[in-house]
Design a protein around this motif. Structure first.
Motif, PDB file in Angstrom:
ATOM      1  N   MET A  53       1.162  -1.398   0.357  1.00  0.00           N
ATOM      2  CA  MET A  53       0.115   0.101  -0.162  1.00  0.00           C
ATOM      3  C   MET A  53       0.782   1.262   0.407  1.00  0.00           C
ATOM      4  SD  MET A  53      -3.199  -1.269  -0.264  1.00  0.00           S
ATOM      5  CE  MET A  53      -3.788   0.664  -0.541  1.00  0.00           C
ATOM      6  N   PHE A  54       1.852   1.246   0.630  1.00  0.00           N
ATOM      7  CA  PHE A  54       3.251   2.141   0.647  1.00  0.00           C
ATOM      8  C   PHE A  54       3.531   2.660  -0.908  1.00  0.00           C
ATOM      9  CE2 PHE A  54       7.131   3.866   0.855  1.00  0.00           C
ATOM     10  CZ  PHE A  54       7.202   5.149   1.555  1.00  0.00           C
ATOM     11  N   LEU A  55       3.830   1.600  -0.744  1.00  0.00           N
ATOM     12  CA  LEU A  55       4.454   2.072  -2.217  1.00  0.00           C
ATOM     13  C   LEU A  55       3.136   1.804  -3.812  1.00  0.00           C
ATOM     14  CD1 LEU A  55       6.345  -1.431  -2.841  1.00  0.00           C
ATOM     15  CD2 LEU A  55       7.217   0.902  -3.189  1.00  0.00           C
ATOM     16  N   HIS A  56       1.774   1.491  -2.878  1.00  0.00           N
ATOM     17  CA  HIS A  56       0.887   1.905  -4.151  1.00  0.00           C
ATOM     18  C   HIS A  56       0.330   3.558  -4.280  1.00  0.00           C
ATOM     19  CE1 HIS A  56      -3.353   1.428  -6.535  1.00  0.00           C
ATOM     20  NE2 HIS A  56      -3.782   2.415  -5.892  1.00  0.00           N
ATOM     21  N   ASN A  57       0.427   4.008  -2.798  1.00  0.00           N
ATOM     22  CA  ASN A  57       0.450   5.408  -2.310  1.00  0.00           C
ATOM     23  C   ASN A  57       1.307   6.357  -2.509  1.00  0.00           C
ATOM     24  OD1 ASN A  57      -2.666   4.823  -2.403  1.00  0.00           O
ATOM     25  ND2 ASN A  57      -1.528   4.143   0.322  1.00  0.00           N
ATOM     26  N   ASN A  58       2.760   5.788  -3.170  1.00  0.00           N
ATOM     27  CA  ASN A  58       4.138   6.795  -2.987  1.00  0.00           C
ATOM     28  C   ASN A  58       4.719   6.384  -4.058  1.00  0.00           C
ATOM     29  OD1 ASN A  58       3.581   8.420  -0.425  1.00  0.00           O
ATOM     30  ND2 ASN A  58       3.452   6.342   0.309  1.00  0.00           N
ATOM     31  N   PRO A  59       4.987   6.121  -5.026  1.00  0.00           N
ATOM     32  CA  PRO A  59       5.401   5.332  -6.439  1.00  0.00           C
ATOM     33  C   PRO A  59       7.319   6.229  -5.698  1.00  0.00           C
ATOM     34  CG  PRO A  59       4.244   6.638  -6.794  1.00  0.00           C
ATOM     35  CD  PRO A  59       3.720   6.811  -5.738  1.00  0.00           C
ATOM     36  N   GLN A  60       6.730   7.163  -5.990  1.00  0.00           N
ATOM     37  CA  GLN A  60       8.052   8.635  -5.403  1.00  0.00           C
ATOM     38  C   GLN A  60       9.289   7.421  -4.782  1.00  0.00           C
ATOM     39  OE1 GLN A  60       5.204   9.448  -4.122  1.00  0.00           O
ATOM     40  NE2 GLN A  60       5.608  10.579  -2.519  1.00  0.00           N
ATOM     41  N   HIS A  61       8.584   6.771  -3.832  1.00  0.00           N
ATOM     42  CA  HIS A  61       9.722   6.236  -2.727  1.00  0.00           C
ATOM     43  C   HIS A  61       9.656   4.790  -2.858  1.00  0.00           C
ATOM     44  CE1 HIS A  61      10.002  10.112  -0.328  1.00  0.00           C
ATOM     45  NE2 HIS A  61       8.545   9.904  -0.129  1.00  0.00           N
ATOM     46  N   ASN A  62      10.721   4.593  -4.211  1.00  0.00           N
ATOM     47  CA  ASN A  62      10.599   3.480  -4.813  1.00  0.00           C
ATOM     48  C   ASN A  62      11.854   1.993  -4.887  1.00  0.00           C
ATOM     49  OD1 ASN A  62      11.822   4.737  -6.089  1.00  0.00           O
ATOM     50  ND2 ASN A  62      11.057   3.624  -8.149  1.00  0.00           N
ATOM     51  N   THR A  63      12.790   2.476  -2.819  1.00  0.00           N
ATOM     52  CA  THR A  63      13.446   2.106  -2.749  1.00  0.00           C
ATOM     53  C   THR A  63      12.989   1.046  -1.558  1.00  0.00           C
ATOM     54  OG1 THR A  63      15.351   3.891  -1.939  1.00  0.00           O
ATOM     55  CG2 THR A  63      15.334   2.968  -4.190  1.00  0.00           C
ATOM     56  N   ALA A  64      13.887   0.025  -1.720  1.00  0.00           N
ATOM     57  CA  ALA A  64      13.993   0.055  -0.033  1.00  0.00           C
ATOM     58  C   ALA A  64      14.272   0.934   1.285  1.00  0.00           C
ATOM     59  CB  ALA A  64      14.861  -1.725   0.245  1.00  0.00           C
ATOM     60  N   ALA A  65      15.488   1.556   1.336  1.00  0.00           N
ATOM     61  CA  ALA A  65      16.461   2.900   1.893  1.00  0.00           C
ATOM     62  C   ALA A  65      15.036   3.727   1.730  1.00  0.00           C
ATOM     63  CB  ALA A  65      17.597   2.995   1.444  1.00  0.00           C
ATOM     64  N   GLU A  66      14.283   3.785   0.955  1.00  0.00           N
ATOM     65  CA  GLU A  66      13.206   5.119   1.026  1.00  0.00           C
ATOM     66  C   GLU A  66      12.173   4.606   2.197  1.00  0.00           C
ATOM     67  OE1 GLU A  66      12.721   6.380  -2.977  1.00  0.00           O
ATOM     68  OE2 GLU A  66      13.564   8.081  -2.990  1.00  0.00           O
ATOM     69  N   ILE A  67      11.699   3.222   1.545  1.00  0.00           N
ATOM     70  CA  ILE A  67      11.356   2.847   2.444  1.00  0.00           C
ATOM     71  C   ILE A  67      10.937   2.877   4.145  1.00  0.00           C
ATOM     72  CG2 ILE A  67       9.331   0.588   2.793  1.00  0.00           C
ATOM     73  CD1 ILE A  67       9.734  -0.344  -0.098  1.00  0.00           C
ATOM     74  N   VAL A  68      12.202   1.616   4.292  1.00  0.00           N
ATOM     75  CA  VAL A  68      13.091   1.816   5.187  1.00  0.00           C
ATOM     76  C   VAL A  68      12.734   3.117   6.375  1.00  0.00           C
ATOM     77  CG1 VAL A  68      15.098   1.301   7.014  1.00  0.00           C
ATOM     78  CG2 VAL A  68      14.497   0.330   5.293  1.00  0.00           C
ATOM     79  N   LYS A  69      13.367   4.624   5.527  1.00  0.00           N
ATOM     80  CA  LYS A  69      13.587   5.219   5.764  1.00  0.00           C
ATOM     81  C   LYS A  69      11.858   6.246   6.270  1.00  0.00           C
ATOM     82  CE  LYS A  69      15.669  10.018   4.660  1.00  0.00           C
ATOM     83  NZ  LYS A  69      16.319  11.318   3.762  1.00  0.00           N
ATOM     84  N   VAL A  70      10.954   6.227   5.964  1.00  0.00           N
ATOM     85  CA  VAL A  70       9.729   7.261   5.286  1.00  0.00           C
ATOM     86  C   VAL A  70       8.892   6.207   6.286  1.00  0.00           C
ATOM     87  CG1 VAL A  70       8.041   7.923   3.117  1.00  0.00           C
ATOM     88  CG2 VAL A  70       9.992   8.303   3.107  1.00  0.00           C
ATOM     89  N   ARG A  71       8.661   5.573   6.580  1.00  0.00           N
ATOM     90  CA  ARG A  71       8.039   4.652   6.951  1.00  0.00           C
ATOM     91  C   ARG A  71       8.412   3.875   8.565  1.00  0.00           C
ATOM     92  NH1 ARG A  71       3.043   2.307   6.767  1.00  0.00           N
ATOM     93  NH2 ARG A  71       4.453   0.376   7.621  1.00  0.00           N
ATOM     94  N   LYS A  72       9.234   4.424   8.622  1.00  0.00           N
ATOM     95  CA  LYS A  72      10.430   4.540  10.260  1.00  0.00           C
ATOM     96  C   LYS A  72      10.295   2.526  10.607  1.00  0.00           C
ATOM     97  CE  LYS A  72      10.809   8.578  11.223  1.00  0.00           C
ATOM     98  NZ  LYS A  72      11.061   9.791   9.530  1.00  0.00           N
TER      99      LYS A  72
ATOM    100  N   GLU B 203      15.629   0.007  -7.568  1.00  0.00           N
ATOM    101  CA  GLU B 203      14.157   0.177  -7.943  1.00  0.00           C
ATOM    102  C   GLU B 203      12.966  -1.095  -8.054  1.00  0.00           C
ATOM    103  OE1 GLU B 203      13.022   2.696 -10.398  1.00  0.00           O
ATOM    104  OE2 GLU B 203      14.109   5.006 -10.659  1.00  0.00           O
ATOM    105  N   ILE B 204      11.657  -0.386  -7.111  1.00  0.00           N
ATOM    106  CA  ILE B 204      10.429  -1.438  -6.336  1.00  0.00           C
ATOM    107  C   ILE B 204       9.634  -1.165  -7.466  1.00  0.00           C
ATOM    108  CG2 ILE B 204       9.086  -2.715  -5.064  1.00  0.00           C
ATOM    109  CD1 ILE B 204      11.469  -1.095  -2.812  1.00  0.00           C
ATOM    110  N   VAL B 205       9.126  -1.496  -7.933  1.00  0.00           N
ATOM    111  CA  VAL B 205       7.739  -1.851  -9.175  1.00  0.00           C
ATOM    112  C   VAL B 205       6.532  -2.408  -8.907  1.00  0.00           C
ATOM    113  CG1 VAL B 205       7.140  -1.422 -11.707  1.00  0.00           C
ATOM    114  CG2 VAL B 205       8.998  -0.808 -10.752  1.00  0.00           C
ATOM    115  N   LEU B 206       5.313  -1.910  -8.825  1.00  0.00           N
ATOM    116  CA  LEU B 206       4.768  -2.860  -8.167  1.00  0.00           C
ATOM    117  C   LEU B 206       4.216  -3.737  -9.404  1.00  0.00           C
ATOM    118  CD1 LEU B 206       1.974  -1.014  -6.067  1.00  0.00           C
ATOM    119  CD2 LEU B 206       3.522  -2.854  -5.469  1.00  0.00           C
TER     120      LEU B 206
END
Length: 134
Positions: free
Chosen positions: A36-55, A87-90
């Motif tokens: 859902m994060f990737l679906h709603n935030n396609p600009q944050h499409n790397t593992a590092a960004e997921i870790v950083k933004v979602r804590k 990059e991670i793509v749905l």
């Protein structure tokens, strides 16, 4: 305490909705959250960004991404210029799940009334835990 009461009500409703989808598609809560994060935030499409933004922790994100990839829900694309940038793509299957989630949420919010979720004593608070609308 007022804020935390509202937070608990909204979080409870979110967990209730996500549990239905997780059970239906065999996802863990973390996998669902990442989809859902990737679906709603396609600009944050790397593992590092997921870790950083979602804590989230690196290990949880890494494990979840591996499982999502094995299930055919995501694809990792390595950059030609920088081999460390992935990059991670749905994939279509994940987009379908995200669409179903929004459909379920929309139906339930429409039934309850958009404003009622703000009131912990409202129908949403009671119905979220009774599962009457799911």
């Amino acid at each position: 305490m007022y804020f935390w009461d509202k937070h608990k009500t909204i979080t409870g409703y979110y967990e209730l909705l996500s549990a239905e989808v997780c059970n239906r598609y065999g996802l863990t809560q973390m996998e669902y959250d990442i989809l859902m994060f990737l679906h709603n935030n396609p600009q944050h499409n790397t593992a590092a960004e997921i870790v950083k933004v979602r804590k989230s922790t690196k290990s949880h994100v890494s494990t979840s991404l591996k499982n999502l990839e094995n299930e055919g829900l995501i694809e990792r694309i390595q950059s030609e210029d920088n081999k460390k940038h992935i990059e991670i793509v749905l994939l279509d299957k994940a987009e379908l799940i995200a669409g179903i989630v929004w459909m379920i949420a929309g139906v339930n919010v429409a039934r309850l009334g958009v404003i009622s979720y703000l009131n912990a004593e409202s129908d949403l608070g009671r119905l979220a835990y009774s599962r009457r609308y799911l």
